[in-house]
Design an enzyme around this catalytic site. Structure first.
Site, PDB file in Angstrom:
ATOM      1  CG  HIS A 140      -7.132 -52.780 137.469  1.00 40.87           C
ATOM      2  ND1 HIS A 140      -7.063 -53.960 136.773  1.00 40.87           N
ATOM      3  CD2 HIS A 140      -8.016 -52.995 138.477  1.00 40.87           C
ATOM      4  CE1 HIS A 140      -7.871 -54.856 137.322  1.00 40.87           C
ATOM      5  NE2 HIS A 140      -8.471 -54.283 138.358  1.00 40.87           N
ATOM      6  CG  ASP A 184     -11.207 -52.252 141.048  1.00 45.23           C
ATOM      7  OD1 ASP A 184     -10.259 -52.655 140.342  1.00 45.23           O
ATOM      8  OD2 ASP A 184     -12.364 -52.686 140.928  1.00 45.23           O
ATOM      9  CD  GLU A 205     -15.873 -56.368 139.209  1.00 41.43           C
ATOM     10  OE1 GLU A 205     -14.937 -56.912 138.597  1.00 41.43           O
ATOM     11  OE2 GLU A 205     -16.000 -55.129 139.310  1.00 41.43           O
ATOM     12  CD  GLN A 257     -10.208 -56.698 132.281  1.00 39.50           C
ATOM     13  OE1 GLN A 257      -9.624 -55.848 132.922  1.00 39.50           O
ATOM     14  NE2 GLN A 257     -11.409 -57.144 132.622  1.00 39.50           N
ATOM     15  CG  HIS A 283      -8.375 -55.134 143.501  1.00 41.27           C
ATOM     16  ND1 HIS A 283      -8.678 -56.455 143.296  1.00 41.27           N
ATOM     17  CD2 HIS A 283      -8.717 -54.504 142.349  1.00 41.27           C
ATOM     18  CE1 HIS A 283      -9.186 -56.615 142.085  1.00 41.27           C
ATOM     19  NE2 HIS A 283      -9.234 -55.430 141.491  1.00 41.27           N
ATOM     20  CG  HIS A 342     -10.548 -59.188 139.069  1.00 44.27           C
ATOM     21  ND1 HIS A 342      -9.184 -59.140 139.135  1.00 44.27           N
ATOM     22  CD2 HIS A 342     -10.981 -57.885 138.939  1.00 44.27           C
ATOM     23  CE1 HIS A 342      -8.789 -57.871 139.057  1.00 44.27           C
ATOM     24  NE2 HIS A 342      -9.850 -57.093 138.941  1.00 44.27           N
TER      25      HIS A 342
HETATM   26 ZN   LIG Z   1     -10.004 -55.013 139.575  1.00 49.57          ZN
END
Ligand SMILES: [Zn+2]
Length: 429
Positions: free
Chosen positions: A59, A309, A213, A152, A57, A210
């Site tokens: 970005h 992440d 969260e 996102q 995971h 995701h």
């Molecule tokens: Zn993430």
């Protein structure tokens, strides 16, 4: 004839003093003593030889953008998302590629050779997808990069969220992403999971969401994700990333939820560095930790792997492409400090992640791919304690990175002239 023999290696299962012979891009032998010639021999001198690290995971479209166009002042998730919104229209393919390649250089030196990156598909220009697809190709000789189409700003919430995600998949992204807790309503979140799992089933792709969260114990999208997984026959091919709301959920509800997740064979991906940094922000004291229930999920037989992440991006200014830093934090936040606990945390950073990512031929066994890392530590428990230097990184039987061991020179009367933190402080048993 071997291409490379690494002698006197300690293995992740705790066995010591083995030779590992590599030939034809595969691990061809692991024996106490290989009596054969090799083009190259390396003495591991009793250090740990491990399969490479995996980050399930990340970005990569945001990494190394720290400070662009400004810093995150509050350090919160919401300011991070707002900041990314400011930066996004300014992104260019060239800059994205340059940052991602620079990150991959660091990853290689840290023995991190398998990465799953989410790619933001909210901006219909899809410059992020274009850039990361080029990066996936360019790093292929040394890093396997998987790309998740990640809406996102919300699959339904963003103006062209639905269309952009499908277009990104048409361009060649590998995995279907989502962010149900960020949609406008719980109902929209639920509907987004129905749509995303259907798209994955139709296209024959894995899913990585995701999911929840948030500290809101009523954020229960993981329940829908598990149910949709079973409905579409996607068992084992779906990942729930973060799942932080599970930290705050009612215990009785969780006692029903975990078996449902096990039935769906959900791959669980907590992100300990980011979770401990971003969760619990609305709490005064006591403050919740916000990481999902790692010990309980593992005990129920779920596959748990940890993600990094972020590194130096709008959400997180720290990070170093070091999965052992992630494991080190996981030990603390999950309070898994027992010796067996730590061995399971190390597995989560290696074999469990490989399972999440569906990697072929991964591992330190005869027949597996000739990819491995030599660490400046004696075993996996010491590796988690020290986050040691990666002395050698091998890909396909070839050394692709080498680092000098960290040795401290001392100038003290009556004390040693030098110390090796990976050798001189091993517990005496
Ligand atoms: Zn993430």
């Amino acid at each position: 004839m071997f291409d490379l023999i690494i002698r006197n290696a300690n293995l992740p299962d705790g066995s010591r003093g083995f030779d590992v012979g590599l030939a034809g891009g595969r691990i061809a032998a692991i024996e106490k003593r290989i009596d054969a010639a090799a083009r190259e021999e390396i003495d591991a001198t009793g250090r740990l030889v491990s399969p490479p690290f995996c980050d399930p995971h990340f970005h990569m479209d945001a990494t190394l953008s720290l400070g662009l166009p400004r810093m995150n002042v509050s350090g919160t998730l919401l300011e991070g998302i707002a900041l990314w919104g400011e930066l996004r229209p300014l992104l260019t393919k060239e800059a994205l590629v340059e940052r991602a390649l620079r990150y991959c250089d660091l990853a290689v030196s840290q023995g991190l050779l398998f990465i799953r990156s989410h790619v933001d598909t909210s901006d219909p220009r899809l410059v992020t997808a274009e850039a990361l697809i080029e990066v996936r190709e360019r790093v292929k000789p040394y890093i396997e990069l998987q790309l998740v189409a990640f809406p996102q700003d919300g699959y339904y919430r963003a103006a062209e969220g639905e269309k952009s995600l499908e277009r990104a998949l048409d361009m060649g992204l590998d995995i279907v992403g989502g962010i149900p807790h960020f949609e406008r309503t719980m109902e929209d979140g639920r509907r987004s999971l129905e749509a995303l799992c259907r798209i994955a089933a139709e296209r024959g792709l894995p899913v990585d969401i995701h999911c929840d969260e948030t500290d809101d114990p009523m954020s229960r999208h993981i329940e829908t994700l598990a149910a949709e997984t079973v409905r579409h026959g996607l068992q084992g091919r779906v990942a729930g990333s973060h799942l932080t709301s599970m930290h705050s959920m009612d215990n009785y509800y969780v006692s029903k939820l975990i078996p449902l997740m096990a039935e769906a064979e959900i791959n669980v991906i907590p992100n300990p560095l980011i979770n401990i940094m971003l969760q619990g922000r609305h709490d005064t004291y006591p403050k919740r930790r916000g990481m999902t229930r790692v010990r309980e999920l593992m005990a129920a037989g779920l596959n748990v792997s940890f993600g990094q992440d972020c590194m130096m991006d709008p959400w997180y200014a720290m990070g170093s492409a070091d999965m052992l830093e992630v494991g080190h934090m996981a030990i603390h936040v999950a309070q898994m400090g027992g010796i067996e606990d730590k061995k399971r945390i190390y597995e989560a950073l290696t074999v469990n992640s490989a399972k999440t990512m569906g990697l072929e031929g991964y591992g330190l066994a005869v027949g597996c791919k000739a990819d491995l890392v030599v660490l400046q530590a004696a075993d996996v428990v010491e590796a988690l304690r020290l986050k040691p230097t990666r002395l050698l990184v091998v890909k396909g039987g070839k050394v692709i990175s080498r680092s000098a061991p960290r040795i401290g020179e001392l100038f003290l009367e009556g004390r040693p002239a030098s110390i090796d933190p990976g050798r001189d402080y091993v517990p005496r048993s």
